[in-house]
Design a protein around this motif. Structure first.
Motif, mmCIF file in Angstrom:
data_model
loop_
_atom_site.group_PDB
_atom_site.id
_atom_site.type_symbol
_atom_site.label_atom_id
_atom_site.label_comp_id
_atom_site.label_asym_id
_atom_site.label_seq_id
_atom_site.Cartn_x
_atom_site.Cartn_y
_atom_site.Cartn_z
ATOM 1 N N LEU A 32 25.318 48.351 40.590
ATOM 2 C CA LEU A 32 26.061 47.753 41.828
ATOM 3 C C LEU A 32 26.627 46.201 41.787
ATOM 4 O O LEU A 32 27.731 46.132 42.410
ATOM 5 C CB LEU A 32 24.865 47.926 43.003
ATOM 6 N N LEU A 33 26.011 45.376 41.127
ATOM 7 C CA LEU A 33 26.140 44.250 41.012
ATOM 8 C C LEU A 33 27.304 43.987 39.783
ATOM 9 O O LEU A 33 28.307 43.373 40.213
ATOM 10 C CB LEU A 33 25.286 43.133 40.564
ATOM 11 N N HIS A 34 27.437 44.886 38.961
ATOM 12 C CA HIS A 34 28.520 44.649 37.906
ATOM 13 C C HIS A 34 29.922 45.011 38.682
ATOM 14 O O HIS A 34 30.815 44.473 38.287
ATOM 15 C CB HIS A 34 28.309 45.711 36.820
ATOM 16 N N ASP A 35 29.730 46.241 39.342
ATOM 17 C CA ASP A 35 30.989 46.540 39.915
ATOM 18 C C ASP A 35 31.554 45.623 40.968
ATOM 19 O O ASP A 35 32.725 45.230 41.106
ATOM 20 C CB ASP A 35 31.070 47.947 40.849
ATOM 21 N N ALA A 36 30.706 44.800 41.587
ATOM 22 C CA ALA A 36 31.003 44.023 42.677
ATOM 23 C C ALA A 36 31.572 42.760 42.086
ATOM 24 O O ALA A 36 32.601 42.003 42.514
ATOM 25 C CB ALA A 36 30.108 43.784 43.743
ATOM 26 N N LEU A 37 31.063 42.355 40.973
ATOM 27 C CA LEU A 37 31.236 41.053 40.604
ATOM 28 C C LEU A 37 32.545 41.350 39.765
ATOM 29 O O LEU A 37 33.350 40.426 39.604
ATOM 30 C CB LEU A 37 30.322 40.525 39.457
ATOM 31 N N ASP A 38 32.701 42.322 39.032
ATOM 32 C CA ASP A 38 34.086 42.572 38.296
ATOM 33 C C ASP A 38 35.048 42.706 39.175
ATOM 34 O O ASP A 38 36.144 42.261 38.759
ATOM 35 C CB ASP A 38 33.953 43.944 37.747
ATOM 36 N N GLU A 39 34.978 43.446 40.224
ATOM 37 C CA GLU A 39 36.182 43.396 41.291
ATOM 38 C C GLU A 39 36.456 41.986 41.944
ATOM 39 O O GLU A 39 37.688 41.761 42.059
ATOM 40 C CB GLU A 39 35.607 44.233 42.529
ATOM 41 N N SER A 40 35.610 41.141 41.931
ATOM 42 C CA SER A 40 36.008 39.792 42.224
ATOM 43 C C SER A 40 36.669 38.849 41.368
ATOM 44 O O SER A 40 36.590 37.843 41.543
ATOM 45 C CB SER A 40 34.592 39.171 42.997
ATOM 46 N N GLY A 41 36.471 39.309 40.151
ATOM 47 C CA GLY A 41 37.089 38.584 38.826
ATOM 48 C C GLY A 41 36.037 37.921 38.009
ATOM 49 O O GLY A 41 36.855 36.986 37.174
ATOM 50 N N TYR A 42 34.803 38.034 38.055
ATOM 51 C CA TYR A 42 33.977 37.641 37.267
ATOM 52 C C TYR A 42 33.700 38.297 35.783
ATOM 53 O O TYR A 42 34.272 39.626 35.925
ATOM 54 C CB TYR A 42 32.621 37.432 37.845
ATOM 55 N N THR A 43 33.518 37.658 34.811
ATOM 56 C CA THR A 43 33.108 38.431 33.583
ATOM 57 C C THR A 43 31.723 38.391 33.587
ATOM 58 O O THR A 43 30.797 37.627 33.982
ATOM 59 C CB THR A 43 33.585 37.265 32.681
ATOM 60 N N VAL A 44 31.063 39.836 33.296
ATOM 61 C CA VAL A 44 29.799 39.843 33.726
ATOM 62 C C VAL A 44 29.023 40.371 32.211
ATOM 63 O O VAL A 44 29.373 41.254 31.507
ATOM 64 C CB VAL A 44 29.745 41.143 34.643
ATOM 65 N N LEU A 45 27.776 39.771 32.365
ATOM 66 C CA LEU A 45 26.908 40.233 31.027
ATOM 67 C C LEU A 45 25.827 40.592 31.677
ATOM 68 O O LEU A 45 25.406 40.328 32.862
ATOM 69 C CB LEU A 45 26.513 38.903 30.409
ATOM 70 N N VAL A 46 24.807 41.642 31.162
ATOM 71 C CA VAL A 46 23.647 42.402 31.606
ATOM 72 C C VAL A 46 22.641 42.096 30.764
ATOM 73 O O VAL A 46 22.789 42.269 29.406
ATOM 74 C CB VAL A 46 23.989 43.717 31.979
ATOM 75 N N ALA A 47 21.508 42.201 31.219
ATOM 76 C CA ALA A 47 20.169 42.167 30.324
ATOM 77 C C ALA A 47 18.972 42.814 31.266
ATOM 78 O O ALA A 47 19.049 42.732 32.452
ATOM 79 C CB ALA A 47 19.608 40.668 30.264
ATOM 80 N N THR A 48 18.299 43.827 30.574
ATOM 81 C CA THR A 48 17.303 44.730 31.022
ATOM 82 C C THR A 48 15.790 44.146 30.899
ATOM 83 O O THR A 48 14.970 44.878 31.363
ATOM 84 C CB THR A 48 17.384 45.918 30.853
ATOM 85 N N SER A 49 15.616 43.071 30.413
ATOM 86 C CA SER A 49 14.456 42.511 30.032
ATOM 87 C C SER A 49 14.421 40.979 29.880
ATOM 88 O O SER A 49 15.740 40.239 29.832
ATOM 89 C CB SER A 49 13.846 42.916 28.763
ATOM 90 N N GLY A 50 13.396 40.345 30.147
ATOM 91 C CA GLY A 50 13.314 38.940 29.972
ATOM 92 C C GLY A 50 13.582 38.433 28.646
ATOM 93 O O GLY A 50 14.519 37.278 28.595
#
Length: 337
Positions: A32-50
């Motif tokens: 959800l956040l990846h799509d919204a951020l990407d649409e708004s022009g941000y470069t997105v990194l993700v992590a699933t753990s601390g």
């Protein structure tokens, strides 16, 4: 009437290329956040753990972190405390994402180092709006830091190569130690002598500064490497009158493919060949181009790039290039694609 795309009202405010690290152990939240951020022009990194979040943050130096408070293993509170305890990541603003609304949990998020929080279920428009406020503050802080770094002593202290030339005499009156070494190696000159090419460049282009024209960079080649000189600003005598006379501060940088590739390899923890492939991705080359440059096949270049994606936590060439450019410019501020 068709509704505008999500966060369209924020798009003009978004600094394209801002790097956002999203940390959540729930794939649906990440998507959800990846799509919204990407649409708004941000470069997105993700992590699933601390643990992955700490590694991504140290490696990529994101502009902001969206951090899930409750995760198995290391929770978000501990991740935030560790990020703030590390000088390399302490400056990064952290926005907590939490389903916990009790006061003590929200206080704990702020005490751990968060600047703000959003509650679950997440509303992307709200996340973008809150996040943009803190990014604007971070950009303002970076701008102030850049302005403070314009002083000659700061340039010297941080290892920038810079010189001050007094015109119209063309005399070199100040230089950093790195500039001294570069001018000796490339031009065979030493203070107070200014390399003739630099004096000619200044005499040709300084008159145009009175009309607000910025001189083109001067390039001094030496084999596979070259120096690029840019006029930074006028200082001292002649500044108030806006004339070409006076003291002129010039920034010098040494450019070579090998130096940039080495920076990427060390900073992003890539192998030498992975760093080479990523460098040419940054330069806009296709896998076919990269294969020809490196003397391998497009399939081999693709395999190296797939490993780069895994190490950087990205999914696209554009995102990988964005991470690389941001990291390189932290070390070589004037790097150009």
């Amino acid at each position: 009437m068709t509704a505008p795309p999500l966060a369209a009202s924020l798009r003009e405010q978004t600094a394209r290329g801002d790097l956002v690290l999203v940390v959540d152990d729930v794939p649906d939240n990440l998507a959800l956040l990846h799509d919204a951020l990407d649409e708004s022009g941000y470069t997105v990194l993700v992590a699933t753990s601390g643990e992955a979040a700490l590694a991504r943050a140290a490696q990529a130096q994101p502009d902001i972190v969206l951090l899930d408070a409750m995760m198995p293993g290391m929770d978000g509170f501990e991740v935030a405390r560790r990020l703030k305890a590390d000088a390399a990541t302490a400056h990064i603003p952290i926005v907590f994402m939490t389903g916990l609304t009790e006061t003590e949990h929200l206080v704990a998020a702020l005490e751990a180092g968060g600047v703000d929080y959003v509650t679950k279920p997440l509303k992307p428009r709200e996340v973008l709006a809150r996040m943009n406020v803190h990014l604007q503050g971070a950009r303002a802080a970076r701008q102030q830091a850049r302005q403070a770094g314009q002083a000659r002593n700061a340039l010297d202290a941080f290892g920038y190569a810079s010189i001050t030339v007094r015109m119209p005499q063309g005399r070199l009156i100040w230089q950093t130690s790195l500039a001294r070494e570069l001018l000796a190696r490339y031009c065979g000159t030493a203070a107070p002598q200014t390399p003739p090419a630099v004096v000619d460049w200044l005499r040709t282009h300084l008159p145009g500064t009175r009309q607000g024209l910025e001189p083109p960079p001067l390039k001094i080649e030496h084999g596979a490497q070259y120096l690029q000189l840019r006029l930074h600003r006028q200082t001292g005598d002649g500044e108030e009158e806006g004339g070409a006379a006076g003291d002129w501060l010039i920034i010098i940088r040494e450019v070579s493919d090998a130096a940039v590739i080495e920076v990427m390899s060390l900073a992003l923890k890539l192998t030498a060949r992975e760093a080479e492939v990523l460098y040419w991705v940054v330069k806009g080359k296709t896998n076919k181009d990269i294969g020809e440059i490196l003397g391998s096949s497009p399939a081999t270049a693709k395999k190296h790039l797939e490993r780069v994606f895994v190490k950087l936590g990205v999914e696209t060439r554009t995102a990988a290039a964005g991470v690389a450019i941001k990291r390189i410019r932290m070390i070589q501020p004037h790097f150009e694609v």
